[in-house]
Scaffold this active site. Structure first.
Site, PDB file in Angstrom:
ATOM      1  N   HIS A   3      40.306 -49.436  81.462  1.00 41.79           N
ATOM      2  CA  HIS A   3      40.916 -48.412  81.004  1.00 41.79           C
ATOM      3  C   HIS A   3      40.549 -47.257  82.004  1.00 41.79           C
ATOM      4  O   HIS A   3      41.684 -46.692  82.510  1.00 41.79           O
ATOM      5  CB  HIS A   3      40.143 -47.854  79.799  1.00 41.79           C
ATOM      6  CG  HIS A   3      40.520 -46.795  79.170  1.00 41.79           C
ATOM      7  ND1 HIS A   3      41.412 -46.519  78.238  1.00 41.79           N
ATOM      8  CD2 HIS A   3      40.272 -45.360  79.494  1.00 41.79           C
ATOM      9  CE1 HIS A   3      41.724 -45.376  77.794  1.00 41.79           C
ATOM     10  NE2 HIS A   3      41.094 -44.634  78.540  1.00 41.79           N
ATOM     11  N   GLU A   4      39.603 -46.915  82.562  1.00 46.28           N
ATOM     12  CA  GLU A   4      39.377 -45.954  83.590  1.00 46.28           C
ATOM     13  C   GLU A   4      39.981 -46.350  84.907  1.00 46.28           C
ATOM     14  O   GLU A   4      40.652 -45.416  85.587  1.00 46.28           O
ATOM     15  CB  GLU A   4      37.948 -45.782  83.861  1.00 46.28           C
ATOM     16  CG  GLU A   4      36.932 -45.312  82.544  1.00 46.28           C
ATOM     17  CD  GLU A   4      37.424 -44.027  81.847  1.00 46.28           C
ATOM     18  OE1 GLU A   4      38.424 -43.315  82.343  1.00 46.28           O
ATOM     19  OE2 GLU A   4      37.472 -44.114  80.672  1.00 46.28           O
TER      20      GLU A   4
HETATM   21 ZN   LIG Z   1      41.325 -42.609  78.679  1.00 41.14          ZN
END
Ligand SMILES: [Zn+2]
Length: 681
Positions: free
Chosen positions: A464-465
């Site tokens: 995600h990051e």
């Molecule tokens: Zn996010």
């Protein structure tokens, strides 16, 4: 030289000291204010090169000096640095507030917008100027004097009410404690929860176990406590926080009415039909109606699955737990028992398959395959010995961007995971300034000579990051204001990050990044299937719950008037009657604790969670159609979404990639909400 004022390259972390902060910020703020004064004294026609560019340069220097301070405050906190940060933050905030309220600057942007030069500017530059004008207008810049006074009063009163709302909620939450004296009443609770409760009781001078309404205490009770009365007591206290059932001074009910009324008045002042429209003016979603339609369509599709989830849960509670009727305080408990029975697997077991080196190699290989890039370890000054630094190069070995990885938890670091920009891509003369990102997580560090092991949740967090990171790093925009994630609509920012999470559920990708820490075996398919089933367990109920909140939020801000007969609670009842299958007890006062919209930044914006899920799932489905590792689709995603930054509306970028408007099918499929509900059992 003050290291914070050295803009020639990467931040010099080893040299930066708390005492550097104030002089650097003072100097830059003075320089920037002097520059703005020169602009305002200059009555000639503003141009991009004489006005916008020097302003961008000035603000970039400020953010590049302040960036490392904020970063160090978050990842290497110390009392001295915190002091320096907290002293200077209000100065920075005040400076940006001044810019936003400076009507002469607004006039300059207007003059530039209507000049002959404007038509010849690039799309990115036009967008930057248009965004400035929009933000000035949304900040009340065009209001006549009398209305401006009212506008500012509205702002002030709203922030006062919001802050009281969250104070009340916090006080009401903290006020409740429940002490249990008999160990026999606490069956089912995990040892660590009991331990914490025991310590809390000791600290309060009580004997036994003390429980509170804070998440780490409340949630495990609802999920694991066998004793129904205990769950019921805790539930009632939790569901009535900051309402008329508690202390009068903590009752959020009148605050909510006033907040909604003030927001409606603010929207009307600025020329919008309602607050929902005002909220969406700078977002990707177009109208409150569009958002409501979208929620209702999702609700309709998810409903049969939610009904099936509930029927199963009722049947299980009746036959296996002896609960003839399923109450609100039984839902999490029965759900946990059913999940254990069906999909039991241990997080510990899964973790053994995800050693850090295999995960990182898998992530990098994925990104390299999709976008034709190379990621290589590199070096740079860092703030902690465990931090690493990487270069991203293209097929011709040209540097595209760089990033820091600070993956492990430590005491001096705040919780959570986040991406932050260090340097943003832009053109400087005949050179390109390449972008740099921080990627921060809070995973367990390696112990002894064993590699760090990640849970599957942590792997998703990392992806995600990294998705946010790629949005920042793979931009091809050359002007700061819309480069990378700058200027991207608030409800579109999570598309690239949630998109990356999909690969963590893709067997061919996931398997390739596993290696059992002892045996070296890859993840067994049977275990993966259990993980997948557990992910979609009760997803119908979960989906409807999110839709209930989102629809309630949007309707309250667009087609509701608290003064006209109907209360906020009645509106919520209507929404529940329309979309929910689980109806809470009558005493439930959920809105009184809905801080996201009454005290946070999510007013008429709660839908954005589902919205981003739909967008990312739908974008991913194009990969599913053509092969998830297809470099042509990767190139298209990079060019139409990642590269574009905020240089054009997110809806245009999405359509350019997907070839059509977003559709909900892919999300439903990813959540197991398709097919025949009768035989799916
Ligand atoms: Zn996010």
């Amino acid at each position: 030289m003050n290291p914070l004022l050295d803009f020639s390259g990467l931040p010099r972390f080893a040299q930066i000291k708390p005492e550097h902060v104030a002089p650097a910020i003072e100097q830059l703020l003075a320089e920037n204010r002097a520059l703005i004064k020169r602009f305002l004294d200059d009555k000639s026609q503003p141009t991009w090169d004489d006005f916008v560019r020097p302003m961008e340069d000035a603000n970039e220097r400020l953010s590049r000096a302040w960036g490392p301070v904020g970063h160090l405050n978050a990842v290497m906190n110390s009392p001295e640095l915190r002091e320096a940060y907290n002293t200077n933050l209000p100065r920075i905030t005040a400076y940006y507030a001044e810019l936003g309220q400076n009507l002469q600057l607004f006039e300059k942007f207007k003059a530039l917008h209507s000049s002959a030069e404007f038509d010849g500017l690039s799309a990115a530059r036009k967008k930057i100027i248009e965004n400035e004008l929009r933000d000035f207008r949304l900040g009340g810049a065009e209001l006549p004097a009398a209305q401006k006074v009212r506008y500012l009063a509205l702002q002030e009163r709203q922030s006062e009410l919001s802050s009281r709302f969250s104070d009340n909620l916090l006080d009401a939450t903290n006020d409740f404690t429940l002490v249990v004296e008999q160990r026999g009443e606490l069956g089912g609770l995990p040892e660590d929860v009991l331990q914490t409760a025991r310590e809390a009781a000791d600290a309060a001078g009580k004997t036994g176990w003390l429980f509170t309404l804070k998440a780490p205490s409340y949630l495990p009770v609802m999920q694991f406590a066998d004793k129904r009365e205990l769950r019921a007591k805790m539930y009632r206290a939790y569901a009535t926080r900051a309402s008329e059932f508690g202390k009068a001074e903590w009752d959020n009910t009148p605050l909510m009415d006033e907040i909604i009324a003030l927001r409606a008045e603010e929207a009307a002042l600025l020329g919008f039909a309602n607050y929902g429209e005002l909220s969406l003016a700078a977002k990707m979603a177009e109208t409150p109606q569009q958002v409501a339609d979208f929620m209702r369509e999702l609700a309709q599709r998810a409903r049969p699955f939610a009904e099936k989830d509930l029927a199963e849960l009722r049947e299980f509670a009746r036959s296996s737990l002896g609960l003839a009727e399923l109450h609100s305080w039984d839902i999490a408990y029965a759900g946990e028992k059913l999940r254990e029975q069906r999909y039991a697997f241990s997080e510990q077991e899964v973790k053994q398959y995800f050693p850090e080196d295999a995960v990182l190699a898998g992530l990098f290989k994925l990104v390299e395959t999709l976008y034709g890039l190379r990621i290589k370890a590199s070096s740079a000054p860092v703030w902690h010995e465990s931090v690493r630094f990487f270069d991203i190069r293209d097929g011709k070995n040209v540097l595209v961007g760089q990033f820091y990885f600070d993956l492990y938890a430590r005491n001096s670091k705040r919780g959570g995971a986040w991406m932050d920009d260090v340097i943003t891509r832009r053109r400087l003369g005949d050179k390109i300034q390449t972008p740099v990102a921080y990627l921060n997580c809070n995973f367990s560090a390696p112990v002894g000579n064993k590699p760090a092991l990640f849970t599957h949740d942590e792997v998703q967090t990392l992806f995600h990051e990294f998705g946010h990171g790629l949005h920042h790093l793979l931009t091809e925009v050359e002007d700061l204001g819309v480069s990378g994630i700058n200027g991207v609509e608030w409800d579109a920012v999570e598309l690239p990050s949630q998109f990356m999470e999909n690969f963590c559920w893709e067997w061919d990708v996931l398997q390739g990044m596993t290696r059992h820490v002892d045996s070296g075996a890859t993840l067994p398919r049977a275990l993966f299937d259990k993980m997948l089933a557990a992910k979609n367990f009760q997803s119908g109920l979960a989906t409807l719950r999110q839709i209930e909140f989102a629809l309630f939020d949007m309707l309250m801000h667009s087609s509701f008037n608290p003064g006209q007969g109907k209360s906020i609670l009645q509106l919520l009842d209507e929404v529940r009657a329309e979309v929910a299958v689980l109806i809470p007890p009558e005493f439930n006062r959920f809105p009184q604790s809905f801080a996201h919209i009454f005290a946070g930044g999510y007013a008429a914006g709660y839908y954005s969670y589902k919205w981003a899920e739909v967008l990312s799932a739908d974008a991913y489905s194009l990969f599913e159609e053509h092969g998830v590792l297809n470099p042509d689709i990767g190139a298209k995603f990079r060019a139409e979404i990642l590269a574009m930054g905020g240089a054009r509306p997110a809806m245009e970028s999405f359509q350019a990639f997907r070839g059509r408007a977003p559709a909900i099918e892919a999300l439903l499929r990813h959540n197991g909400l398709v097919g025949n509900t009768q035989e799916a059992i």
